[in-house]
Design an enzyme around this catalytic site. Structure first.
Site, mmCIF file in Angstrom:
data_model
loop_
_atom_site.group_PDB
_atom_site.id
_atom_site.type_symbol
_atom_site.label_atom_id
_atom_site.label_comp_id
_atom_site.label_asym_id
_atom_site.label_seq_id
_atom_site.Cartn_x
_atom_site.Cartn_y
_atom_site.Cartn_z
ATOM 1 C CB THR A 1 -1.079 0.076 1.264
ATOM 2 O OG1 THR A 1 -1.463 1.292 1.461
ATOM 3 C CG2 THR A 1 -0.088 -0.462 2.463
ATOM 4 C CG ASP A 2 -1.139 4.989 -0.999
ATOM 5 O OD1 ASP A 2 -1.892 4.395 -0.070
ATOM 6 O OD2 ASP A 2 -1.741 5.764 -1.689
ATOM 7 C CD GLU A 3 -3.541 3.369 4.069
ATOM 8 O OE1 GLU A 3 -3.563 3.446 5.321
ATOM 9 O OE2 GLU A 3 -4.567 3.187 3.505
ATOM 10 C CE LYS B 1 0.166 -4.814 3.129
ATOM 11 N NZ LYS B 1 -0.316 -5.960 2.593
ATOM 12 C CE1 TYR C 1 -3.221 -2.623 5.737
ATOM 13 C CE2 TYR C 1 -3.466 -0.218 5.102
ATOM 14 C CZ TYR C 1 -3.250 -1.645 4.866
ATOM 15 O OH TYR C 1 -3.352 -1.757 3.571
HETATM 16 P P1 NAD Z 1 -9.357 -7.570 2.359
HETATM 17 O O1 NAD Z 1 -9.301 -7.081 3.680
HETATM 18 O O2 NAD Z 1 -10.763 -7.192 1.395
HETATM 19 O O3 NAD Z 1 -9.115 -9.015 2.038
HETATM 20 C C1 NAD Z 1 -7.965 -9.527 2.712
HETATM 21 C C2 NAD Z 1 -7.947 -11.187 2.396
HETATM 22 O O4 NAD Z 1 -7.034 -11.887 3.120
HETATM 23 C C3 NAD Z 1 -9.584 -11.619 2.839
HETATM 24 O O5 NAD Z 1 -10.101 -12.553 2.071
HETATM 25 C C4 NAD Z 1 -8.981 -12.471 4.242
HETATM 26 O O6 NAD Z 1 -9.999 -13.545 4.494
HETATM 27 C C5 NAD Z 1 -7.577 -12.786 3.828
HETATM 28 N N1 NAD Z 1 -6.732 -13.065 5.174
HETATM 29 C C6 NAD Z 1 -6.521 -12.554 5.927
HETATM 30 N N2 NAD Z 1 -5.758 -13.038 6.841
HETATM 31 C C7 NAD Z 1 -5.264 -14.019 6.163
HETATM 32 C C8 NAD Z 1 -4.354 -14.840 6.547
HETATM 33 N N3 NAD Z 1 -3.815 -14.775 7.911
HETATM 34 N N4 NAD Z 1 -4.110 -16.067 5.761
HETATM 35 C C9 NAD Z 1 -4.896 -16.267 4.659
HETATM 36 N N5 NAD Z 1 -5.723 -15.404 4.225
HETATM 37 C C10 NAD Z 1 -6.018 -14.393 4.931
HETATM 38 O O7 NAD Z 1 -8.146 -6.651 1.565
HETATM 39 P P2 NAD Z 1 -8.018 -6.002 -0.014
HETATM 40 O O8 NAD Z 1 -8.654 -4.652 0.155
HETATM 41 O O9 NAD Z 1 -8.507 -6.896 -0.866
HETATM 42 O O10 NAD Z 1 -6.403 -5.869 0.117
HETATM 43 C C11 NAD Z 1 -5.674 -7.123 -0.371
HETATM 44 C C12 NAD Z 1 -4.213 -6.473 -0.146
HETATM 45 O O11 NAD Z 1 -4.105 -5.200 -1.023
HETATM 46 C C13 NAD Z 1 -3.969 -6.197 1.060
HETATM 47 O O12 NAD Z 1 -2.367 -6.744 1.273
HETATM 48 C C14 NAD Z 1 -3.801 -4.726 1.304
HETATM 49 O O13 NAD Z 1 -2.971 -4.168 2.329
HETATM 50 C C15 NAD Z 1 -3.529 -4.361 0.103
HETATM 51 N N6 NAD Z 1 -3.606 -2.974 -0.597
HETATM 52 C C16 NAD Z 1 -5.346 -2.545 -0.205
HETATM 53 C C17 NAD Z 1 -5.736 -1.552 -1.019
HETATM 54 C C18 NAD Z 1 -7.116 -0.941 -0.816
HETATM 55 O O14 NAD Z 1 -7.410 -0.063 -1.074
HETATM 56 N N7 NAD Z 1 -8.042 -1.888 -0.376
HETATM 57 C C19 NAD Z 1 -4.945 -0.599 -1.526
HETATM 58 C C20 NAD Z 1 -3.298 -1.042 -1.560
HETATM 59 C C21 NAD Z 1 -3.108 -2.124 -1.105
HETATM 60 P P1 TYD Z 2 -10.937 3.975 4.128
HETATM 61 O O1 TYD Z 2 -11.545 3.409 3.158
HETATM 62 O O2 TYD Z 2 -10.824 3.454 5.349
HETATM 63 O O3 TYD Z 2 -9.366 3.757 3.654
HETATM 64 P P2 TYD Z 2 -7.708 4.379 3.879
HETATM 65 O O4 TYD Z 2 -7.980 4.847 5.454
HETATM 66 O O5 TYD Z 2 -7.064 3.183 4.026
HETATM 67 O O6 TYD Z 2 -7.392 5.274 3.194
HETATM 68 O O7 TYD Z 2 -10.846 5.717 4.308
HETATM 69 C C1 TYD Z 2 -10.508 6.417 3.147
HETATM 70 C C2 TYD Z 2 -10.724 7.739 3.766
HETATM 71 O O8 TYD Z 2 -12.189 8.313 4.213
HETATM 72 C C3 TYD Z 2 -9.713 8.198 4.827
HETATM 73 O O9 TYD Z 2 -9.079 9.393 4.872
HETATM 74 C C4 TYD Z 2 -10.840 7.814 6.117
HETATM 75 C C5 TYD Z 2 -12.133 8.364 5.365
HETATM 76 N N1 TYD Z 2 -13.344 7.680 5.994
HETATM 77 C C6 TYD Z 2 -14.502 8.659 6.531
HETATM 78 O O10 TYD Z 2 -14.341 9.856 6.413
HETATM 79 N N2 TYD Z 2 -15.525 7.863 7.049
HETATM 80 C C7 TYD Z 2 -15.699 6.620 7.130
HETATM 81 O O11 TYD Z 2 -16.624 6.350 7.613
HETATM 82 C C8 TYD Z 2 -14.733 5.873 6.689
HETATM 83 C C9 TYD Z 2 -14.425 4.367 6.862
HETATM 84 C C10 TYD Z 2 -13.367 6.462 6.200
#
Ligand code: NAD
Ligand code: TYD
Length: 351
Positions: free
Chosen positions: A132-134, A162, A158
């Site tokens: 992630t960019d975070e 990561k 989080y």
């Molecule tokens: P998500 O929370 O929707 O899904 C995570 C999945 O991992 C779930 O299916 C969960 O059951 C599985 N999981 C959790 N712990 C596990 C374990 N110990 N063993 C096996 N499986 C396990 O997350 P997402 O949004 O799909 O993100 C996927 C990846 O991408 C993550 O690594 C996250 O850090 C990264 N990512 C997410 C975003 C975003 O905007 N959602 C952006 C950049 C990077």
């Molecule tokens: P989120 O979707 O949780 O992603 P991340 O924190 O990983 O960027 O949140 C996106 C942005 O939206 C973040 O600045 C927090 C804000 N946010 C709200 O304002 N209200 C909400 O209920 C949630 C879940 C997020």
């Protein structure tokens, strides 16, 4: 075949579906099925022998070792993680366990498997870590977007977990020569997004007649990328990324949260107007800010474009319209994921 971890979650499931829509190479999908993992995301693959699902933990060394030796994947793509910042603030333990210890154990099992491959298979093997960019922390207004050279400054449990996993992946390349690739992507949105994250929560709450909770002043900025564009970037990096390299992935689309919510409301006003003729904007409510809330993320994705020719296919306008429409068309999916423990989380967090 390839081994995908976390392939029942939001991005992992989109990746598996996209992969099998474009290739006949089978996918072994290892997912623990936490609250965020949902086999309904993969329902369209029922009966498809190219998809093998195994419920399990990336930290279960014996299981991972057995899967690797039985299925002999040519690549491992690690999506599995605890991914929600607010949950990491309420309870960081699972984040440390899966994101750090789990990634470490996965790397150890993969290293042992990779060491046993013949020279040709060893050279062709890839471990791709999805991050992630975070991990780069928070930007001030006017500061340039994160490049791959930006120092790591994670601010939440989080992002810290990561960041730790990224460092382990890097070290396994540097120390053991494991052929790794890392992608650091901005905020994704699209189908199958669990409605605890901003965009799906706003859609689901709006349709349910509930408040749209905006943290603080709503001026926090994120870069948003349509999930299928993230999937295409990962495929491209897997195919042609340089070993040991990091690639930032982003949508060139920085927007304040309030603008995102406003756009979602405008689309719902158009596609599913409220029966009382009012706008969904009426439901917006400003709530207490997230502790340690990062102000701005922005991704410079030039390296990926320059080296590998990747660019996002969707603009925010096209992607968000598709997303809102998907939620309108998939109310049964929403009903399935918003029961039980989900309701309990929402009640505790927004209390
Ligand atoms: P998500 O929370 O929707 O899904 C995570 C999945 O991992 C779930 O299916 C969960 O059951 C599985 N999981 C959790 N712990 C596990 C374990 N110990 N063993 C096996 N499986 C396990 O997350 P997402 O949004 O799909 O993100 C996927 C990846 O991408 C993550 O690594 C996250 O850090 C990264 N990512 C997410 C975003 C975003 O905007 N959602 C952006 C950049 C990077
Ligand atoms: P989120 O979707 O949780 O992603 P991340 O924190 O990983 O960027 O949140 C996106 C942005 O939206 C973040 O600045 C927090 C804000 N946010 C709200 O304002 N209200 C909400 O209920 C949630 C879940 C997020």
């Amino acid at each position: 075949m390839i081994l995908v971890t976390g392939g029942a979650g939001f991005i992992g499931a989109n990746f598996v579906l996209d992969w099998l829509a474009q290739s006949d190479e089978p996918v072994l999908n290892l997912d623990k099925l936490t609250y965020a993992g949902n086999l309904e995301n993969l329902a369209s693959l029922q009966g498809d022998t190219r998809h093998v699902f195994v419920r399990g933990d990336i930290g279960d060394t014996a299981l991972v070792e057995r899967l690797l030796s039985e299925h002999r994947p040519r690549a491992v793509l690690n999506f599995a993680a605890e991914s929600h910042v607010d949950r990491s603030i309420h309870g960081p333990e699972d984040f440390i366990q899966t994101n750090i210890v789990g990634t470490f154990r996965l790397l150890e099992a993969v290293r042992a498997y990779w060491n046993g491959l013949d020279d040709e298979a060893k050279a062709a093997f890839r471990f791709l870590h999805v991050s992630t960019d975070e991990v780069y922390g928070s930007l001030k207004s006017g500061e340039p977007a994160f490049t791959e050279l930006h120092r790591y400054e994670p601010n939440s449990p989080y992002s810290a977990s990561k960041a730790a996993s990224d460092h382990l992946v890097r070290a396994y390349h540097h120390t053991y020569g494991l052929p790794v690739l890392t992608t650091n992507c901005s905020n994704n949105y699209g189908p199958y997004h669990f409605p605890e994250k901003l965009i799906p929560l706003m859609i689901v709450n709006a349709l349910g007649g509930k408040a749209l909770p905006i943290y603080g002043d709503g001026q926090q900025i994120r870069d948003w990328l349509y999930v299928k564009d993230h999937c295409s970037a990962i495929r491209r990096v897997l195919e042609a990324g340089r070993l040991g390299e990091v690639y930032n992935v982003g949508g060139w689309n920085e927007k304040p949260n309030i603008e995102i919510v406003d756009t979602v409301c405008a689309l719902l006003d158009e596609l599913r107007p409220r029966t009382d003729g009012q706008s969904y904007r009426e439901q917006i409510t400003f709530v207490k800010d997230r502790p340690g809330h990062d102000r701005r993320y922005a991704i410079d994705a030039h390296k990926l474009e320059r080296e590998l020719g990747w660019k996002p296919a969707e603009t925010f306008d096209t992607g968000i319209r598709k997303t809102v429409q998907w939620y309108l068309d998939n109310q049964a999916w929403v009903a399935g994921v918003t029961s039980g423990s989900y309701r309990q989380w929402v009640e505790t967090h927004y209390a």
